[in-house]
Design a protein around this motif. Sequence first.
Motif, PDB file in Angstrom:
ATOM      1  N   THR A   1      -4.811   1.983  -1.479  1.00  0.00           N
ATOM      2  CA  THR A   1      -4.326   1.440  -2.754  1.00  0.00           C
ATOM      3  C   THR A   1      -2.796   1.298  -2.811  1.00  0.00           C
ATOM      4  N   MET A   2      -2.374   0.365  -3.656  1.00  0.00           N
ATOM      5  CA  MET A   2      -0.954   0.213  -3.987  1.00  0.00           C
ATOM      6  C   MET A   2      -0.494   1.311  -4.946  1.00  0.00           C
ATOM      7  N   PHE A   3      -1.417   1.846  -5.729  1.00  0.00           N
ATOM      8  CA  PHE A   3      -1.093   2.872  -6.729  1.00  0.00           C
ATOM      9  C   PHE A   3      -0.595   4.157  -6.065  1.00  0.00           C
ATOM     10  N   SER A   4      -1.201   4.489  -4.927  1.00  0.00           N
ATOM     11  CA  SER A   4      -0.846   5.730  -4.239  1.00  0.00           C
ATOM     12  C   SER A   4       0.650   5.759  -3.937  1.00  0.00           C
ATOM     13  N   ARG A   5       1.220   6.927  -4.036  1.00  0.00           N
ATOM     14  CA  ARG A   5       2.652   7.082  -3.753  1.00  0.00           C
ATOM     15  C   ARG A   5       2.881   7.475  -2.296  1.00  0.00           C
ATOM     16  N   ILE A   6       1.816   7.530  -1.539  1.00  0.00           N
ATOM     17  CA  ILE A   6       1.913   7.922  -0.128  1.00  0.00           C
ATOM     18  C   ILE A   6       1.094   6.941   0.706  1.00  0.00           C
ATOM     19  N   ASP A   7       1.655   6.479   1.808  1.00  0.00           N
ATOM     20  CA  ASP A   7       0.912   5.586   2.705  1.00  0.00           C
ATOM     21  C   ASP A   7      -0.049   6.425   3.538  1.00  0.00           C
ATOM     22  N   MET A   8      -1.214   6.673   2.981  1.00  0.00           N
ATOM     23  CA  MET A   8      -2.171   7.562   3.639  1.00  0.00           C
ATOM     24  C   MET A   8      -2.816   6.905   4.864  1.00  0.00           C
ATOM     25  N   PHE A   9      -2.755   5.578   4.919  1.00  0.00           N
ATOM     26  CA  PHE A   9      -3.383   4.854   6.024  1.00  0.00           C
ATOM     27  C   PHE A   9      -2.886   5.345   7.377  1.00  0.00           C
ATOM     28  N   LYS A  10      -1.584   5.598   7.466  1.00  0.00           N
ATOM     29  CA  LYS A  10      -1.026   5.950   8.779  1.00  0.00           C
ATOM     30  C   LYS A  10      -1.593   7.270   9.316  1.00  0.00           C
TER      31      LYS A  10
ATOM     32  N   ALA B   1       0.836  -1.211   0.000  1.00  0.00           N
ATOM     33  CA  ALA B   1       0.000   0.000   0.000  1.00  0.00           C
ATOM     34  C   ALA B   1       0.866   1.254   0.000  1.00  0.00           C
ATOM     35  N   GLY B   2       0.488   2.235  -0.807  1.00  0.00           N
ATOM     36  CA  GLY B   2       1.189   3.525  -0.831  1.00  0.00           C
ATOM     37  C   GLY B   2       2.570   3.465  -1.459  1.00  0.00           C
ATOM     38  N   MET B   3       2.859   2.395  -2.198  1.00  0.00           N
ATOM     39  CA  MET B   3       4.214   2.203  -2.746  1.00  0.00           C
ATOM     40  C   MET B   3       4.342   2.635  -4.211  1.00  0.00           C
ATOM     41  N   GLY B   4       3.297   3.281  -4.740  1.00  0.00           N
ATOM     42  CA  GLY B   4       3.392   3.761  -6.128  1.00  0.00           C
ATOM     43  C   GLY B   4       3.562   2.636  -7.126  1.00  0.00           C
TER      44      GLY B   4
ATOM     45  N   ILE C   1     -13.178   2.351  19.005  1.00  0.00           N
ATOM     46  CA  ILE C   1     -13.098   2.310  17.548  1.00  0.00           C
ATOM     47  C   ILE C   1     -12.176   1.173  17.116  1.00  0.00           C
ATOM     48  N   GLU C   2     -12.692   0.317  16.264  1.00  0.00           N
ATOM     49  CA  GLU C   2     -11.839  -0.705  15.659  1.00  0.00           C
ATOM     50  C   GLU C   2     -11.624  -0.360  14.183  1.00  0.00           C
ATOM     51  N   ILE C   3     -10.472  -0.724  13.660  1.00  0.00           N
ATOM     52  CA  ILE C   3     -10.151  -0.440  12.261  1.00  0.00           C
ATOM     53  C   ILE C   3     -10.096  -1.740  11.457  1.00  0.00           C
ATOM     54  N   GLU C   4     -10.719  -1.744  10.290  1.00  0.00           N
ATOM     55  CA  GLU C   4     -10.534  -2.816   9.314  1.00  0.00           C
ATOM     56  C   GLU C   4      -9.887  -2.206   8.073  1.00  0.00           C
ATOM     57  N   ARG C   5      -8.757  -2.734   7.657  1.00  0.00           N
ATOM     58  CA  ARG C   5      -8.044  -2.180   6.500  1.00  0.00           C
ATOM     59  C   ARG C   5      -8.176  -3.117   5.305  1.00  0.00           C
ATOM     60  N   TYR C   6      -8.360  -2.524   4.129  1.00  0.00           N
ATOM     61  CA  TYR C   6      -8.531  -3.308   2.895  1.00  0.00           C
ATOM     62  C   TYR C   6      -7.675  -2.643   1.814  1.00  0.00           C
ATOM     63  N   THR C   7      -6.695  -3.349   1.312  1.00  0.00           N
ATOM     64  CA  THR C   7      -5.806  -2.770   0.297  1.00  0.00           C
ATOM     65  C   THR C   7      -6.069  -3.370  -1.081  1.00  0.00           C
ATOM     66  N   VAL C   8      -6.216  -2.483  -2.061  1.00  0.00           N
ATOM     67  CA  VAL C   8      -6.495  -2.894  -3.444  1.00  0.00           C
ATOM     68  C   VAL C   8      -5.472  -2.247  -4.382  1.00  0.00           C
ATOM     69  N   PRO C   9      -5.428  -2.686  -5.641  1.00  0.00           N
ATOM     70  CA  PRO C   9      -4.462  -2.078  -6.568  1.00  0.00           C
ATOM     71  C   PRO C   9      -4.657  -0.567  -6.778  1.00  0.00           C
TER      72      PRO C   9
END
Lengths: 185, 185, 185, 185, 185
Positions: free
Chosen positions: B30-39, A169-172, B61-69
Amino acid sequence: METIKNDGNVKNDGNVKSNVAIKKVGIADTMFSRIDMFKFAEQAIKDSKEKEIEIGIEVDIEIERYTVPGVKDLPVACKKLFDEWDCDIVVALGMSGSMPIDKTCTHEASLGIQHVQLDTNRHILEVFIHQDEAMTEKELYEIARRRTYSHTLNALALLKGKATLTPKAGMGIRQGKDDVGPIRI
Amino acid sequence: METIKNDGNVKNDGNVKSNVAIKKVGIADTMFSRIDMFKFAEQAIKDSKEKEIEIGIEVDIEIERYTVPGVKDLPVACKKLFDEWDCDIVVALGMSGSMPIDKTCTHEASLGIQHVQLDTNRHILEVFIHQDEAMTEKELYEIARRRTYSHTLNALALLKGKATLTPKAGMGIRQGKDDVGPIRI
Amino acid sequence: METIKNDGNVKNDGNVKSNVAIKKVGIADTMFSRIDMFKFAEQAIKDSKEKEIEIGIEVDIEIERYTVPGVKDLPVACKKLFDEWDCDIVVALGMSGSMPIDKTCTHEASLGIQHVQLDTNRHILEVFIHQDEAMTEKELYEIARRRTYSHTLNALALLKGKATLTPKAGMGIRQGKDDVGPIRI
Amino acid sequence: METIKNDGNVKNDGNVKSNVAIKKVGIADTMFSRIDMFKFAEQAIKDSKEKEIEIGIEVDIEIERYTVPGVKDLPVACKKLFDEWDCDIVVALGMSGSMPIDKTCTHEASLGIQHVQLDTNRHILEVFIHQDEAMTEKELYEIARRRTYSHTLNALALLKGKATLTPKAGMGIRQGKDDVGPIRI
Amino acid sequence: METIKNDGNVKNDGNVKSNVAIKKVGIADTMFSRIDMFKFAEQAIKDSKEKEIEIGIEVDIEIERYTVPGVKDLPVACKKLFDEWDCDIVVALGMSGSMPIDKTCTHEASLGIQHVQLDTNRHILEVFIHQDEAMTEKELYEIARRRTYSHTLNALALLKGKATLTPKAGMGIRQGKDDVGPIRI
């Protein structure tokens, strides 16, 4: 977490490993495309299986292929791959022309593909090649090969769970062209 | 007003406060993003929890994370976060390229996200960063940080009720950039 | 024709007129807007009530307000105002920026608002102010005031029936700016 | 093939012909329009009835009219004409401005009208007049008159069956302007 | 795999071959088109039947035709061909003008056609002719003839199964113009 699809008549004769999860990957492609993108998807699944076997994982992947005239015929083909052929995920392979009307057609196809995903709660990896994103036929072919291969692997990863791709994630990451990489601050 | 999610087997051993409302925030990225916005989203939730604890509120609050292309894979990920992971609200994190085709993709993703919200009657905070809205990578990173942080707080506010954000209505609030403020007549 | 909403526990003590139709108007607004458009909607409802009372009509109007970050969050807010807050009609108040991306966002919001209306069979009066439709902030404010006020009155008219606005059909009526009037042949 | 709508209490007193099929045509129009297009639709229905009576056909047409502020309010009005007013077909009358924002609004309205037709399996004849398709107000009025009249007749034809318009297929028929005619090879 | 449609009253008198699969092809066309495209579709079905009979296949094809004013009326006509006329597949024949408004209309029609396919899980072959894709009327006519003929054959192929067109996948097939062929590396 894995659902085992089994018609009830499979005999466990020693060669057949019981409880092996079978996943069905649908692959929809077109006559319009100037490149047989299916073979790259097939190769990715084959390569992936071999790697999994090496490390002892026994998920079995079956492929269902559906060929239609052009990209606008892909959405309902994907829908049928889910509803009638019981696929768990679909990879939709298409090529788009470079005229404005072609771009409109591709947009309509993409909206249809969104619609199908939300109706079925399953992913469709849209692998569209745009004829104007390369200068030569050779380059276009190479983009098609790499994009189809990478997105098929993405499909297999998504089948495993929602966090399988999280390390990237976030790796461009790009498909079909070189990764751009993350912004470093 | 708060629904308590409880599997029935939680033992109340003194450390666990009973009747604490548990809310699930889905975060799709997303993996496309150039920034790890999740953090940044995670940080906003952590900071918010600390503030709430200070003033004696015990919403967990609980977090569920889902990463896509990429962004076009986000809508169905959001749908699955609601339907399969029982999230109460979702923050969708994406980065969009600067070519016309990228803008079309983002538009398709946004329409899909509209669709999911209306199918589920739940909010999705769409946090999209456009590569052409900043001159430098550093500036883009800062926009991503601020927009993600602010919209995650907006998500937490919307979870509390339809009037939580009302004091800020009409105030020219922006996420990722400075607020413009209200027109003064 | 009017449905009376009554929880069954209303005591008719002489002050409460029985059989007064209660209508709920939802008003959704945004933090993004630079103008508090809600107050104009509220004023229109207040003024309307006073006029109705003068002529002896006793329809009671209640307001439910829902505030979200921006226009793209309005559609699901409207949907929830119908489904969870039992509104009979909604007025959606938003301001749109002047960049191309803003126009795309507004278009996505408008499509979502269409979707909600057709899912619920109820009207949403979309009151969107475009930052580029005025030369000065003062003018923009005046457009916002007039458009919100007029469309809130339109909402109240639509609540009364499908022919309430018919006397004005084809008359070149505008909201926020002066009426253009009918073409005279 | 015709469904007879009858409340069960119609007495057949000799003047009322029994088994006369009653069809309901919904007509939705707007305050925004600068031309009262409704009257052209009404005239078309009246003229059509007279012709039918001459040749001994006894289909009775009823009109339900629904007036809304502008084109974006038409889709849900059409939906309500079908669902709440039991119309068999709807003619949607609108006028569109000449600014880009007006064209976007009309596009959104048209997508909504598509949506309604597919939800209800009934036709909506969309009669939209574009302010920039004529040079003078008089010309615009004439286009509005002819387009509304022709499309109302088309609606009546579609009510009779799927092949009623077939003799005109491929003939380059236009509404509001002169027919272009078929290509002769 | 083939469903046999039979009203139960067909007597098998020796001339009627029992168990012959009957497929219904819907053909929707428009008055707006300047070319009677239906006849090309009909010819394709006739030619196809003759070829099938030669090689001993006995699938019977029935045609249902639905004529509407223009392309925007096609989606609901297609929907009704599926829902009310029991068609297995539809070929939608339309011609689009060359003005921007015409392109918008065609886009709206195409989105409606996507919608219908996904609602019904059946293919619609969209055969749209664009008035600006040819320099002369004769050329336009020829494109219409070839595109309609080819896509009708595609429809018949899709009726047989999802892999019938697979031998042509990736071959750069076009309808209405010459095939481009595959990229050779």
